[in-house]
Structure formats: structure tokens, C-alpha cells
Design an enzyme around this catalytic site. Structure first.
Site, PDB file in Angstrom:
ATOM      1  N   SER A   1       0.841  -1.199   0.000  1.00 35.70           N
ATOM      2  CA  SER A   1       0.000   0.000   0.000  1.00 35.70           C
ATOM      3  C   SER A   1       0.876   1.248   0.000  1.00 35.70           C
ATOM      4  CB  SER A   1      -0.901   0.008   1.239  1.00 35.70           C
ATOM      5  OG  SER A   1      -1.447   1.306   1.389  1.00 35.70           O
TER       6      SER A   1
ATOM      7  N   HIS B   1      -1.273  -1.339  -4.250  1.00 32.31           N
ATOM      8  CA  HIS B   1      -2.542  -1.040  -3.577  1.00 32.31           C
ATOM      9  C   HIS B   1      -2.605   0.465  -3.348  1.00 32.31           C
ATOM     10  CE1 HIS B   1      -6.037  -2.010  -1.024  1.00 32.31           C
ATOM     11  NE2 HIS B   1      -5.588  -1.063  -0.200  1.00 32.31           N
TER      12      HIS B   1
ATOM     13  N   ASP C   1      -4.860   3.643  -1.949  1.00 34.95           N
ATOM     14  CA  ASP C   1      -5.966   3.987  -1.052  1.00 34.95           C
ATOM     15  C   ASP C   1      -6.461   5.407  -1.311  1.00 34.95           C
ATOM     16  OD1 ASP C   1      -6.141   1.643   0.786  1.00 34.95           O
ATOM     17  OD2 ASP C   1      -4.019   2.153   1.097  1.00 34.95           O
TER      18      ASP C   1
ATOM     19  N   MET D   1      -9.018   8.264  -0.267  1.00 34.96           N
ATOM     20  CA  MET D   1      -9.863   8.656   0.883  1.00 34.96           C
ATOM     21  C   MET D   1     -10.398  10.064   0.677  1.00 34.96           C
ATOM     22  SD  MET D   1      -7.355   7.393   3.911  1.00 34.96           S
ATOM     23  CE  MET D   1      -6.643   5.752   3.932  1.00 34.96           C
TER      24      MET D   1
ATOM     25  N   HIS E   1      -8.424   1.034  -3.955  1.00 38.27           N
ATOM     26  CA  HIS E   1      -9.362   0.856  -2.841  1.00 38.27           C
ATOM     27  C   HIS E   1     -10.023   2.207  -2.560  1.00 38.27           C
ATOM     28  CE1 HIS E   1      -9.590  -0.026   1.820  1.00 38.27           C
ATOM     29  NE2 HIS E   1     -10.782   0.190   1.290  1.00 38.27           N
TER      30      HIS E   1
ATOM     31  N   MET F   1     -12.218   4.640  -0.623  1.00 36.80           N
ATOM     32  CA  MET F   1     -12.874   4.928   0.658  1.00 36.80           C
ATOM     33  C   MET F   1     -13.570   6.276   0.495  1.00 36.80           C
ATOM     34  SD  MET F   1      -9.819   3.505   3.055  1.00 36.80           S
ATOM     35  CE  MET F   1      -8.743   3.383   1.646  1.00 36.80           C
TER      36      MET F   1
ATOM     37  N   MET G   1     -11.513  -5.712   5.555  1.00 37.05           N
ATOM     38  CA  MET G   1     -10.710  -4.758   6.337  1.00 37.05           C
ATOM     39  C   MET G   1     -10.380  -5.391   7.689  1.00 37.05           C
ATOM     40  SD  MET G   1     -10.117  -2.172   4.453  1.00 37.05           S
ATOM     41  CE  MET G   1      -9.100  -1.421   5.722  1.00 37.05           C
TER      42      MET G   1
ATOM     43  N   ASP H   1      -6.662  -6.381   4.368  1.00 35.35           N
ATOM     44  CA  ASP H   1      -6.014  -5.058   4.377  1.00 35.35           C
ATOM     45  C   ASP H   1      -6.060  -4.446   5.780  1.00 35.35           C
ATOM     46  OD1 ASP H   1      -5.110  -2.515   3.750  1.00 35.35           O
ATOM     47  OD2 ASP H   1      -6.847  -1.964   2.543  1.00 35.35           O
TER      48      ASP H   1
HETATM   49  C1  DX5 Z   1      -6.339   1.700   5.555  1.00 30.54           C
HETATM   50  C2  DX5 Z   1      -5.914   1.322   4.160  1.00 30.54           C
HETATM   51  C3  DX5 Z   1      -4.806   0.377   4.084  1.00 30.54           C
HETATM   52  C4  DX5 Z   1      -3.529   0.843   4.719  1.00 30.54           C
HETATM   53  C5  DX5 Z   1      -2.871  -0.395   5.244  1.00 30.54           C
HETATM   54  O1  DX5 Z   1      -7.511   2.397   5.501  1.00 30.54           O
HETATM   55  O2  DX5 Z   1      -6.995   0.755   3.452  1.00 30.54           O
HETATM   56  O3  DX5 Z   1      -4.565  -0.055   2.756  1.00 30.54           O
HETATM   57  O4  DX5 Z   1      -2.658   1.522   3.866  1.00 30.54           O
HETATM   58  O5  DX5 Z   1      -1.758  -0.015   5.937  1.00 30.54           O
HETATM   59  P1  DX5 Z   1      -1.077  -0.921   7.050  1.00 30.54           P
HETATM   60  O6  DX5 Z   1      -0.569  -2.131   6.347  1.00 30.54           O
HETATM   61  O7  DX5 Z   1      -0.010  -0.021   7.543  1.00 30.54           O
HETATM   62  O8  DX5 Z   1      -2.113  -1.238   8.081  1.00 30.54           O
HETATM   63 ZN    ZN Z   2      -6.525  -0.203   1.495  1.00 25.23          ZN
END
Ligand code: DX5
Ligand code: ZN
Length: 216
Positions: A8, A33, A35, A37, A66, A68, A137, A175
Site C-alpha cells: 500500500s 494497492h 488507497d 480517501m 481501494h 474509501m 478490512m 487489508d
Molecule cells: C487503511 C488502508 C490500508 C492501509 C494499510 O484504511 O486501506 O490499505 O494503507 O496499511 P497498514 O498495512 O499499515 O495497516
Molecule cells: Zn486499502
């Protein structure tokens, strides 16, 4: 199938993003990956289209995006155009999930559905046959570096059962808080794709850590 690993980028050093991308490119990692947000669905804001486009321009590894964000339907086309190969939306953010999954597939990407830690697996009963990936998650979404939630193992087992019942070939991705202490157990439970942010990018030797996570 042996497992896949999706580092990620949320935990990468954005000042040296090109270097971080090259590190993943040269490593055994399977996917990126990414993310996204929006500061509304989760209490954090990360990055969007310009960053995804730049990552795409530097790699031939699949981009696992991903989302969010609330109301993701408005942006599906742009995310696919920006380079998403796998596009995952949250169950909790989609009022018409079936339509959203269908739209992602029609755009030519693989469709994933994400479950927050409190959302039961059986919520997917009527959509599991249509999805390419289920992302469980194992932390509450929003931040990297959080503690892994132990109930995840049980959830993977229930998901496996549901998938068997509906003859689903979806990939199972986990994740949040994934590292070398829990990775093997997650794979044994049925995880196909491990996402790891902090455990890779905070390691003294990120490539070595990727190798360890791939060798589990
Ligand atoms: C959290 C994200 C993850 C995050 C995971 O909301 O969806 O992808 O980057 O990071 P680690 O592996 O540090 O928990
Ligand atoms: Zn993620």
C-alpha cells in the site's frame, strides 16, 4: 494458487514517490494497492487521479484501487481511465451495490467489494457471485499503521463458506495491520492477496520485507 502481495503506497514516502514505485517494480510484489480517501467516508484525505495516473505511467504491475469515498458511482469511469485494474468499493458506501459492481465490470476493470470490520460477511449473499474480489478490512479504514483485528480470521472462514455455497471464484484480500507475524495464518485461512503498508515501508529493508511476505 500461491498468494499475492499488494504493497500500500499510503505508507510510502511521497517526497520520493518515483523511487518508492521503482522499489516495488523491482521487487517480487504482485500489485500496487492505492488507497483513495475523501475525508467524509473516512476521517482522512489521501490522493486521487493525478497520483494514480503517475503510478500507472511507471509500472506494468496491476493497480488495485481501494475507494474509501461516498457515492463512488460518480467517479468509477475516471478511476478506470486513470489506470485502475481492480476497483474496489465499500459495501457501506454503496446504496445500489449491484449496479455499481456491474458498472465497474462494464468499464473493463475487476470489481471488488470491501467490508468494514463490523460488516458481516453474509451481507454479500446476493452479490458474491458477481464480484471478482472481496476485501476484508482488518482495521477500521482511514490510516496506515494500525493494529490488526483478530476477528478477521473468523470472517475469512465465513467468507470461504459463503463463496463455496455460491460457487464464487472471487479473490480474498485482507487489508490493515498485515505483517510477517499474521501473514501465514491469513493465507492458511484462505487469503489470496495480502495488503501491507507500514510493515513494508517502515522496514529497514523494504525489498527484503516484500521477499519475506512473499515467501510466507
Ligand atoms: C487503511 C488502508 C490500508 C492501509 C494499510 O484504511 O486501506 O490499505 O494503507 O496499511 P497498514 O498495512 O499499515 O495497516
Ligand atoms: Zn486499502
Amino acid at each position: 494458487m500461491s498468494h499475492l502481495l499488494a504493497p500500500s503506497l499510503l505508507s510510502a514516502n511521497f517526497l520520493f514517490l518515483a523511487k518508492e514505485i521503482e522499489l516495488i517494480n523491482a521487487s517480487e510484489a504482485s500489485w500496487f494497492h492505492l488507497d483513495v480517501m475523501d475525508g467524509v467516508f473516512v476521517p482522512n484525505i489521501s490522493f486521487g487521479f493525478p497520483v494514480i495516473e503517475k503510478v500507472k505511467s511507471m509500472t506494468s504491475k496491476p493497480l488495485d484501487v481501494h475507494l474509501m469515498i461516498i457515492d463512488p458511482d460518480r467517479y468509477l469511469e475516471r478511476f478506470v481511465r486513470s489506470g485502475a485494474d481492480i476497483l474496489s468499493v465499500h459495501y457501506e458506501a454503496c446504496v445500489h451495490l449491484h449496479r455499481t459492481v456491474d458498472a465497474i465490470r462494464k468499464l473493463g476493470a475487476k470489481a471488488g467489494v470491501v467490508l468494514n470490520p463490523h460488516t458481516p460477511v453474509h451481507s454479500l449473499e446476493n452479490i458474491i457471485a458477481e464480484v471478482d474480489l472481496v476485501l476484508i478490512m482488518s482495521v477500521n479504514p482511514g490510516f496506515g499503521g494500525q493494529k490488526f483485528i483478530d476477528g478477521t480470521y473468523r470472517k475469512i472462514a465465513s467468507l470461504k463458506e459463503l463463496m463455496l455455497k455460491h460457487n464464487s471464484k472471487a479473490l480474498i484480500e485482507v487489508d490493515g495491520g498485515v505483517d510477517i507475524t499474521n501473514g501465514r495464518r491469513l493465507i492458511d485461512a484462505g487469503t489470496d492477496v495480502l495488503v501491507a503498508g507500514n510493515s513494508i515501508f517502515s522496514a529497514d529493508d523494504p525489498s527484503g520485507m516484500i521477499h519475506q511476505l512473499m515467501s510466507l
